[in-house]
Enzyme design. Sequence first.
Site, PDB file in Angstrom:
ATOM      1  N   ASP A 175      -0.119   1.234  -3.973  1.00 43.23           N
ATOM      2  CA  ASP A 175       1.203   0.805  -3.527  1.00 43.23           C
ATOM      3  C   ASP A 175       1.097  -0.335  -2.519  1.00 43.23           C
ATOM      4  O   ASP A 175       0.317  -0.252  -1.569  1.00 43.23           O
ATOM      5  CB  ASP A 175       1.911   2.013  -2.897  1.00 43.23           C
ATOM      6  N   GLU A 204      -0.186  -2.934  -6.823  1.00 44.62           N
ATOM      7  CA  GLU A 204       1.231  -3.277  -6.853  1.00 44.62           C
ATOM      8  C   GLU A 204       1.423  -4.495  -5.949  1.00 44.62           C
ATOM      9  O   GLU A 204       1.885  -4.401  -4.816  1.00 44.62           O
ATOM     10  CB  GLU A 204       2.117  -2.123  -6.368  1.00 44.62           C
TER      11      GLU A 204
END
Length: 434
Positions: A175, A204
Site C-alpha cells: 500500500d 501501489e
Amino acid sequence: MESERTHAPWSYGAVLYEMNLRQQTPEGTLRAAAERLEGLRAMGVDAVWLMPVYPIGEVNRKGSLGSYYAVRDYEAINPEFGTAEDFDAFVGRAHALGMKVLLDWVANHTSRDARWLREKPADWYERDAAGEPVVPNGWDDTAKLDYGNRAVWQGQIDAMRFWLEKHGIDGFRCDMAMLVPIAFWQEVRRQLGRVRPDLFLLAEAEEPYLFDGAFDACYTWELHHLMNDVARQDKRVTAIRDYLYADRQRYPRSAIRLMFTSNHDENSWNGSEFRRMGAAAEIMAVLTFVLEKGMPLIYTGQEVGYDHAFRFFDRDPLPATAPNGHTAFYRRLATLKHTNPALAAGERGGETIEIRNNAEDCLMTFVREVAGNRVVAIMNLSPYTIRVDYRTGIYAGAYRDGFTGERFDLPGHVEGEMAGWSYRILTSDPDRKP
C-alpha cells in the site's frame, strides 16, 4: 535506467483478482471466501490479492467496521474474517487449485491504538510537538511510522517474514509504497528474497525508481485515468498512445504494470467501471489484457458485472455470484492471456508495433509478437462509427478470432465501417500458413 530483473515464473501470464473479503460473500469471512476460489480459478484467475486481513483499530474508526488500512496488529487475523486456521485453509485451497496469494501490506502507518504503539519505543513513530503520533495524509484513524529509525525497518520485515514462513503466502501488494524509502523496499527484497526467491512484490505506486532492486510490478494510475477520460471523450485515444510511448522510456523493459478498470479505491470513491466508463467499459477491460507489459486486475464484483460502489467502512456484500455473461467475458480474456505468449507481462511479452490507420484519434491498430505467436488488436476507442482505411503489410494473413476461435483472414488492405467501442483481437493460427 533502473536494473532489469526477472520475476516469479507464474507472474508473466497471470490474471490477478483483488478480493474484498468484507464484501466478497454474505458471511464476509475467509472460510466463505475460500468457497469462491474454485469459480475464480475456472474463470482464469491465477493469483488472489487479499485486502488487509489484520485487526482494525478502534480509535477514530471509520464507519461501523473501520478501514482495512488502519492496522492494529501486523501478525494477527481480524476476528471479523475468522482465525489463523481459516487463513491457512484459504491459502491451502488456493494453492491446491494452482493459485497464488498476495497479502496487502500497509508499511507507512498503523492504527492509533496499534500493538506497536504499546510495545515498541516511542521513536518508532513520528511525533508532533505534543508528543502524539503524527496523522499521515489526513487519515486520522492512523499513526505514521518513523522510517528514520532502522528498527522500524526490521520490525516490518520480520512481520512480513511471519506471513511467508508461518502462512505460506506468495508475495505482497504494498500500500502507498512511495511513502516509505526505496532503501527499505530494497532491504525487504534482500532479506525476504532469501526466504522466498520467487517472492512477488506489487507496489501501489508508479514511480520508476521502485524497480531499482525492489518491486516486480507497479500500478498504472495514469493510464487508468486516461481510460476514464477517453471513455467520457474528455480526451481522444491519442493520449493513450502518447502515454504508452512515454511509459516505455520511463521504465525498464522488465517492469510489470498492473492494469485495471476498477479496484477498491476507484470503486468506492468514484463508482463502478460502468458509472465511470459507460459503454466503453468492455473495450477498456480488453485493453488491460492486451497492452504491453500489463498484468490485468479484476476487482470483486467485476466477474459478474456488479454495477455498485461498495461502502468502504461497512458491510455491503456482493448479492449474487452465479456465473453470467460477464464471467464468460473475463474467462475469454484470461484464455487469451494464457494462450498467447505475445501478451506476457514484463520483458517476455511482445512490444507494441503500430499499424498506422486513417483515424488515429479514435482507432488503435497494433501488433504484439514473439517467436511463434502474434496478436493483432483492432480497437475503436470512441463512440463514433468510423470509416476505416489502413494497410496491414506483413501482418496480413491467416488468424483466429481471439474470442470466438473462428478463422479470420486479415487482408492487406482493410476498408469498411467500425462501430463505436467495437474491437477485434486476432491471434496467429498455428494450423494455417500465412
